[in-house]
Design a protein around this motif. Structure first.
Motif, PDB file in Angstrom:
ATOM      1  N   GLY A 211       0.665  -1.335   0.037  1.00  0.00           N
ATOM      2  CA  GLY A 211       0.039   0.142  -0.117  1.00  0.00           C
ATOM      3  C   GLY A 211       0.690   1.208  -0.107  1.00  0.00           C
ATOM      4  N   LYS A 212       2.248   1.269   0.388  1.00  0.00           N
ATOM      5  CA  LYS A 212       2.829   2.406   0.328  1.00  0.00           C
ATOM      6  C   LYS A 212       3.443   2.617  -1.132  1.00  0.00           C
ATOM      7  N   GLU A 213       3.357   1.714  -1.792  1.00  0.00           N
ATOM      8  CA  GLU A 213       3.844   1.941  -3.197  1.00  0.00           C
ATOM      9  C   GLU A 213       2.563   2.076  -4.252  1.00  0.00           C
ATOM     10  N   PHE A 214       1.453   1.380  -3.833  1.00  0.00           N
ATOM     11  CA  PHE A 214       0.454   1.511  -4.732  1.00  0.00           C
ATOM     12  C   PHE A 214      -0.795   2.477  -4.134  1.00  0.00           C
ATOM     13  N   ARG A 215      -0.396   3.660  -4.076  1.00  0.00           N
ATOM     14  CA  ARG A 215      -1.288   4.690  -3.538  1.00  0.00           C
ATOM     15  C   ARG A 215      -2.079   4.990  -4.512  1.00  0.00           C
ATOM     16  N   GLY A 216      -3.277   5.724  -3.922  1.00  0.00           N
ATOM     17  CA  GLY A 216      -4.535   5.903  -4.668  1.00  0.00           C
ATOM     18  C   GLY A 216      -4.045   6.885  -5.677  1.00  0.00           C
ATOM     19  N   ASN A 217      -3.456   7.957  -5.269  1.00  0.00           N
ATOM     20  CA  ASN A 217      -2.766   9.227  -5.994  1.00  0.00           C
ATOM     21  C   ASN A 217      -1.841   9.027  -7.065  1.00  0.00           C
ATOM     22  N   ARG A 218      -1.239   7.473  -7.033  1.00  0.00           N
ATOM     23  CA  ARG A 218      -0.110   6.988  -7.885  1.00  0.00           C
ATOM     24  C   ARG A 218      -0.741   6.119  -9.112  1.00  0.00           C
ATOM     25  N   TYR A 219      -1.898   5.907  -8.851  1.00  0.00           N
ATOM     26  CA  TYR A 219      -2.331   5.216 -10.096  1.00  0.00           C
ATOM     27  C   TYR A 219      -2.494   5.545 -11.471  1.00  0.00           C
ATOM     28  N   HIS A 220      -2.164   5.046 -12.469  1.00  0.00           N
ATOM     29  CA  HIS A 220      -1.897   5.445 -13.787  1.00  0.00           C
ATOM     30  C   HIS A 220      -2.420   4.230 -14.541  1.00  0.00           C
ATOM     31  N   LEU A 221      -3.038   4.410 -15.590  1.00  0.00           N
ATOM     32  CA  LEU A 221      -3.790   3.285 -16.109  1.00  0.00           C
ATOM     33  C   LEU A 221      -2.766   2.640 -17.070  1.00  0.00           C
ATOM     34  N   MET A 222      -1.932   3.222 -17.677  1.00  0.00           N
ATOM     35  CA  MET A 222      -0.709   2.579 -18.338  1.00  0.00           C
ATOM     36  C   MET A 222       0.489   2.240 -17.385  1.00  0.00           C
ATOM     37  N   ASN A 223       0.844   2.851 -16.553  1.00  0.00           N
ATOM     38  CA  ASN A 223       2.174   2.745 -16.017  1.00  0.00           C
ATOM     39  C   ASN A 223       2.053   2.172 -14.437  1.00  0.00           C
ATOM     40  N   ASN A 224       1.001   2.159 -13.851  1.00  0.00           N
ATOM     41  CA  ASN A 224       0.682   1.708 -12.497  1.00  0.00           C
ATOM     42  C   ASN A 224      -0.819   1.329 -12.214  1.00  0.00           C
ATOM     43  N   ASN A 225      -1.202   0.191 -12.740  1.00  0.00           N
ATOM     44  CA  ASN A 225      -2.673  -0.032 -12.667  1.00  0.00           C
ATOM     45  C   ASN A 225      -2.834  -1.199 -11.635  1.00  0.00           C
ATOM     46  N   CYS A 226      -4.162  -1.681 -11.929  1.00  0.00           N
ATOM     47  CA  CYS A 226      -4.685  -2.682 -11.054  1.00  0.00           C
ATOM     48  C   CYS A 226      -3.624  -3.973 -11.518  1.00  0.00           C
ATOM     49  N   ASN A 227      -3.492  -4.169 -12.739  1.00  0.00           N
ATOM     50  CA  ASN A 227      -2.845  -5.353 -12.954  1.00  0.00           C
ATOM     51  C   ASN A 227      -1.151  -5.387 -12.846  1.00  0.00           C
ATOM     52  N   HIS A 228      -0.707  -3.977 -12.531  1.00  0.00           N
ATOM     53  CA  HIS A 228       0.703  -4.155 -12.162  1.00  0.00           C
ATOM     54  C   HIS A 228       0.522  -4.574 -10.567  1.00  0.00           C
ATOM     55  N   PHE A 229      -0.460  -3.927  -9.947  1.00  0.00           N
ATOM     56  CA  PHE A 229      -0.598  -4.505  -8.703  1.00  0.00           C
ATOM     57  C   PHE A 229      -0.598  -6.107  -8.361  1.00  0.00           C
ATOM     58  N   SER A 230      -1.541  -6.605  -9.192  1.00  0.00           N
ATOM     59  CA  SER A 230      -1.805  -7.761  -9.151  1.00  0.00           C
ATOM     60  C   SER A 230      -0.475  -8.739  -9.339  1.00  0.00           C
ATOM     61  N   GLY A 231       0.357  -8.375 -10.484  1.00  0.00           N
ATOM     62  CA  GLY A 231       1.758  -8.927 -10.685  1.00  0.00           C
ATOM     63  C   GLY A 231       2.578  -9.002  -9.813  1.00  0.00           C
ATOM     64  N   ALA A 232       2.677  -7.672  -9.122  1.00  0.00           N
ATOM     65  CA  ALA A 232       3.659  -7.410  -7.974  1.00  0.00           C
ATOM     66  C   ALA A 232       3.325  -8.323  -6.897  1.00  0.00           C
ATOM     67  N   PHE A 233       2.138  -8.404  -6.523  1.00  0.00           N
ATOM     68  CA  PHE A 233       1.465  -9.283  -5.366  1.00  0.00           C
ATOM     69  C   PHE A 233       1.803 -10.812  -5.585  1.00  0.00           C
ATOM     70  N   CYS A 234       1.310 -11.264  -6.918  1.00  0.00           N
ATOM     71  CA  CYS A 234       1.715 -12.729  -6.985  1.00  0.00           C
ATOM     72  C   CYS A 234       3.188 -13.074  -7.170  1.00  0.00           C
ATOM     73  N   LYS A 235       3.898 -12.345  -7.652  1.00  0.00           N
ATOM     74  CA  LYS A 235       5.395 -12.484  -7.388  1.00  0.00           C
ATOM     75  C   LYS A 235       5.792 -12.621  -5.941  1.00  0.00           C
ATOM     76  N   ILE A 236       5.460 -11.832  -5.060  1.00  0.00           N
ATOM     77  CA  ILE A 236       5.715 -11.807  -3.888  1.00  0.00           C
ATOM     78  C   ILE A 236       5.059 -13.421  -3.218  1.00  0.00           C
ATOM     79  N   LEU A 237       3.844 -13.685  -3.393  1.00  0.00           N
ATOM     80  CA  LEU A 237       3.168 -14.743  -2.955  1.00  0.00           C
ATOM     81  C   LEU A 237       3.840 -16.156  -3.339  1.00  0.00           C
ATOM     82  N   CYS A 238       4.075 -16.277  -4.703  1.00  0.00           N
ATOM     83  CA  CYS A 238       4.418 -17.538  -4.935  1.00  0.00           C
ATOM     84  C   CYS A 238       5.500 -17.628  -6.189  1.00  0.00           C
ATOM     85  N   GLY A 239       5.923 -16.223  -6.482  1.00  0.00           N
ATOM     86  CA  GLY A 239       7.110 -16.173  -7.461  1.00  0.00           C
ATOM     87  C   GLY A 239       6.643 -16.308  -9.024  1.00  0.00           C
ATOM     88  N   ASN A 240       5.353 -16.296  -9.087  1.00  0.00           N
ATOM     89  CA  ASN A 240       4.707 -16.135 -10.580  1.00  0.00           C
ATOM     90  C   ASN A 240       4.207 -15.060 -10.879  1.00  0.00           C
TER      91      ASN A 240
END
Length: 202
Positions: free
Chosen positions: A120-149
């Motif tokens: 949440g410190k990285e994925f703040r509301g005012n840092r959202y960007h449709l192209m550069n920092n979106n929901c899918n970027h978050f999902s990818g970062a979260f999944c990599k931490i959780l299981c490496g994929n």
């Protein structure tokens, strides 16, 4: 490395710390599935279909909760919780498409909460960007931490072609980028009188 200094050594994040606690390490006792729920953002797709690109929202489901990311005007986290695969909780522009099994994690439910707080410190509301920092970027970062994929690349393909449609985000109503569940989460954060059982702000 995230901009806040958070680093991750795959397959597990080895240096996320909680204030006053020992280093967070996977317990090696749980094998919890990590699921990616994908939604069509079909109103946005009306803008992008002419160039052959689909726009998708995604959230990561683990321990019965779906975590996703959206934009708002404030400097606190844009990560929110919602009921897995509940398109109605997200809003009328979202339509559930499919669930993809990403892998398994050894992190406990409590560990997951702490990881979300750090992200949440990285994925703040005012840092959202449709192209550069979106929901899918978050999902990818979260999944990599959780299981490496990582998540499948087609889900965030539009971000890779952002130079084709630099005007797109400016053309979209802000509510299309802020799911109803996130709007409720923001309201809860600003109003301590939220009713019991409502969406929990992160």
């Amino acid at each position: 490395m995230f901009s806040n200094g958070l680093t991750c050594n795959l397959p597990f994040c080895m240096n996320i710390r909680d204030s006053g606690s020992d280093e967070l390490l996977p317990t090696k006792t749980n094998r919890e599935p990590v699921l990616l729920n994908v939604y069509d953002m079909y109103k946005i797709n009306e803008f992008t279909s002419n160039i052959g690109l689909g726009v998708f929202h995604s959230g990561v489901e683990i321990y019965g909760t779906e975590y996703a990311y959206g934009g708002h005007q404030y400097s606190f986290t844009g990560i929110f919780e919602n009921i897995p695969r509940d398109e109605n909780e997200l809003g009328e522009q979202f339509k559930f498409r499919q669930t993809i099994h990403i892998g398994y994690t050894d992190f406990t439910e409590e560990d997951v909460k702490r990881i979300i707080n750090e992200l949440g410190k990285e994925f703040r509301g005012n840092r959202y960007h449709l192209m550069n920092n979106n929901c899918n970027h978050f999902s990818g970062a979260f999944c990599k931490i959780l299981c490496g994929n990582d998540i499948p690349p087609w889900i965030n393909r539009l971000a890779y072609f952002s130079s084709w449609v630099p005007f797109l985000e400016r053309c979209l109503p802000k509510e299309w980028l802020m799911p109803m569940a996130l709007q409720h989460s923001i309201s809860c954060r600003r109003d301590s009188t939220c009713s019991e059982g409502s969406t929990t702000p992160l």
